[in-house]
Each structure stands twice: as structure tokens, then as C-alpha cells.
Design a protein around this motif. Structure first.
Motif, PDB file in Angstrom:
ATOM      1  N   VAL A  55       0.841  -1.212   0.000  1.00 37.81           N
ATOM      2  CA  VAL A  55       0.000   0.000   0.000  1.00 37.81           C
ATOM      3  C   VAL A  55       0.872   1.256   0.000  1.00 37.81           C
ATOM      4  N   CYS A  56       1.890   1.303   0.896  1.00 32.94           N
ATOM      5  CA  CYS A  56       2.643   2.558   1.051  1.00 32.94           C
ATOM      6  C   CYS A  56       4.154   2.400   0.861  1.00 32.94           C
ATOM      7  N   ASP A  57       4.620   1.169   0.545  1.00 36.72           N
ATOM      8  CA  ASP A  57       6.054   0.908   0.310  1.00 36.72           C
ATOM      9  C   ASP A  57       6.901   0.874   1.579  1.00 36.72           C
ATOM     10  N   TYR A  58       6.301   0.974   2.756  1.00 38.64           N
ATOM     11  CA  TYR A  58       7.075   0.840   3.996  1.00 38.64           C
ATOM     12  C   TYR A  58       7.763  -0.526   4.009  1.00 38.64           C
ATOM     13  N   VAL A  59       9.027  -0.567   4.454  1.00 39.81           N
ATOM     14  CA  VAL A  59       9.749  -1.843   4.519  1.00 39.81           C
ATOM     15  C   VAL A  59       9.938  -2.239   5.980  1.00 39.81           C
ATOM     16  N   HIS A  60       9.468  -3.426   6.321  1.00 41.65           N
ATOM     17  CA  HIS A  60       9.588  -3.964   7.675  1.00 41.65           C
ATOM     18  C   HIS A  60      10.650  -5.053   7.669  1.00 41.65           C
ATOM     19  N   VAL A  61      11.510  -5.076   8.673  1.00 41.47           N
ATOM     20  CA  VAL A  61      12.533  -6.118   8.795  1.00 41.47           C
ATOM     21  C   VAL A  61      12.161  -7.024   9.952  1.00 41.47           C
ATOM     22  N   GLY A  62      12.037  -8.327   9.683  1.00 43.37           N
ATOM     23  CA  GLY A  62      11.662  -9.260  10.737  1.00 43.37           C
ATOM     24  C   GLY A  62      11.369 -10.616  10.140  1.00 43.37           C
TER      25      GLY A  62
END
Ligand SMILES: Cc1cc2nc3c(=O)[nH]c(=O)nc-3n(C[C@H](O)[C@H](O)[C@H](O)COP(=O)(O)O)c2cc1C
Length: 256
Positions: A55-62
Motif C-alpha cells: 500500500v505505502c512501500d514501507y519496509v519492515h525487517v523481521g
């Protein structure tokens, strides 16, 4: 290979010369000191998988995608896996993953956490929100920023009335119930204990406080994907004098 430690944040970089910019805090090479040739971890041991919010291109690391996107509120199913190959990320990959960017800094902005509700032609709905805040005392005026896709946005646009319930610290289940699903797919008030406010909007029985209000359409602002609603408080009270749930507390405990 030489090791360089950032004087500002302690980040350690491995290379012939210090990096042009610290991927964690952004300072230049002049802020790096040589820490010799000994083996020092070059990056914090962080999980390797990177998940991108479609949706917004946020990148989460996990290891797994987040329950909810911290930027746009999309659910975990909106995330796609970007890569799963590295065990520990290089400085470049950390920067690419967004850990050294303004977006990660915004995770440190403090918010409350609320359930905002409305009513439209007798139908009730509500959603979780962290973007409600008081603007002025006289008149008692507040703002809340809602995604135009949300059913709650639709109801508030139509009826111009709302209620905001402040949650207690043991109401994480309400965050999930109102924040992870849309009233377009489920009747969120089917098994929820609530009272009807003076303006007809539902108020959670087990919250710590609530306010009711009326939207001021001429003062509300279209901010692109969202509307920043401005409204005046018309009623409200404290239900129990306990600490309210905060966004920070939710993030710390949401996996539990
Ligand atoms: C912790 C949390 C905070 C949220 N904050 C907001 C917010 O401030 N504004 C917003 O539009 N959506 C926010 N959301 C997302 C909505 O609650 C979510 O999209 C909800 O399913 C919309 O429901 P509706 O379509 O029934 O209105 C948040 C979700 C969570 C879990």
C-alpha cells in the motif's frame, strides 16, 4: 580490513575508509574513528527478511510481516517478502531497508490509541486510530486523520458526528478488533459492549474515557489518502481514572 566506529551512535563499519554517511544516524565520515583490525560485528544482528507494504512501500525487517503497517495501517496480508537470503545485513542493506531513514525515526513519535466511531442511517461502525489529538481548549476542538478507504471515514463524512473512546491498557484486543478488519466485511459491534452517545455514536463500555463531537466540514482538510477531520467536542466524561493505552504500549505488546 579496517573497522570504523561512529562517534555519534556507535555503529561499526568495515572497510578501507569510513562510509560517506552513517546508515543509522546519518553523520558524515568525519564522525567515524578507527577501531583497528580486530573482529567486530559490522552490523547489528537483525533478522534478514524484508517485507514491503504494497500500500505505502514501507519496509519492515523481521521474520514475519507486521500485524499492521505502522505507516498506513494496512494488515499483514498487504506485505510481500522482498528477500530471504542474508543472515545479517550489510550497511547498504540496512540503509535500503529503511532503518537509517526518516521513516524509522517517525516510529519514535508518541501517540495515543483510540477507537473512533460513527453512525450512518442507523448503522454503527468504528476503527482504531492513533491520530486523534486536541487542538484548542476554547472551543474544545480536536483533529483526527482517517484514511478515505475506511468505512468509518464514509460514515463520518455522511453524518458529521463521531465519538472517541480512550482505551485502557488491557484492551489490546479492541485494537485488533477495530483496527485489523473493516466494517465493510464484518459487523464490528455485534458482540461489543457499548452505550449510545447523545449524538448516537457508540461508546465502548470498558474504555477509560470518551468524547463525542461534531465535524466542522469547512475546517477539515483533504490531505491526499486521508482526511484530517476537525471537530468540536459536544460531550464526554472519564469512565475510570486509569492510564490510557498508548501507541507505544501497543507496539511493545501487540504480539502477545
Ligand atoms: C494501531 C493502529 C492505529 C491505526 N491508526 C489509524 C489512523 O490513525 N487512521 C486511519 O485511517 N487508520 C488507522 N488504522 C487502521 C484502521 O483502524 C483500519 O484500517 C480499520 O480496519 C478501518 O476500519 P473501517 O473500514 O471499518 O473503518 C490504525 C490501525 C491500527 C491497528
Amino acid at each position: 580490513m579496517s573497522k570504523w566506529r561512529c562517534n555519534v551512535c556507535g555503529y561499526v563499519y568495515e572497510g578501507e575508509k569510513p562510509p560517506a554517511e552513517c546508515p543509522i544516524c546519518g553523520v558524515g565520515p568525519e564522525e567515524f574513528s578507527s577501531v583497528g583490525e580486530t573482529t567486530v560485528a559490522t552490523a547489528r544482528p537483525i533478522p534478514a527478511k524484508r517485507w514491503k507494504c504494497t500500500v505505502c512501500d514501507y519496509v519492515h525487517v523481521g521474520e514475519t510481516p507486521p500485524d499492521v503497517c505502522p505507516l498506513c495501517g494496512a494488515g499483514s496480508d498487504a506485505f510481500v517478502l522482498l528477500s530471504d537470503d542474508a543472515q545479517s545485513l550489510t550497511a547498504e542493506a540496512i540503509a535500503a531497508a529503511g532503518l537509517g531513514t526518516a521513516r524509522s525515526a517517525l516510529n519514535k513519535v508518541s501517540y495515543g490509541l483510540y477507537i473512533i466511531t460513527s453512525v450512518n442511517a442507523g448503522q454503527l461502525n468504528g476503527q482504531c486510530c492513533n491520530t486523534a489529538f486536541q487542538l484548542t481548549d476554547q472551543p474544545t476542538r480536536l483533529a483526527v486523520c482517517l484514511n478515505k478507504e475506511n468505512l468509518t471515514h464514509e460514515y463520518i463524512m455522511a453524518s458529521a458526528v463521531f465519538a472517541i473512546s480512550m482505551l485502557s491498557t488491557n484492551q489490546l484486543d479492541m485494537v485488533r478488533h477495530f483496527g485489523y478488519q473493516s466494517g465493510r466485511n464484518v459487523n464490528k459491534f455485534k458482540d461489543i459492549e457499548y452505550i449510545a452517545g447523545k449524538n448516537g455514536c457508540p461508546i465502548l463500555k470498558n474504555g477509560v474515557a470518551y468524547v463525542e463531537g461534531t465535524i466542522l466540514p469547512e475546517k477539515s482538510v483533504d490531505v491526499g489518502t486521508h482526511t484530517l477531520f476537525i471537530g468540536d467536542v459536544t460531550a464526554g466524561r472519564m469512565i475510570v481514572d486509569e492510564d490510557p493505552l498508548t501507541y507505544h504500549l501497543y507496539r511493545e505488546n501487540r504480539a502477545k
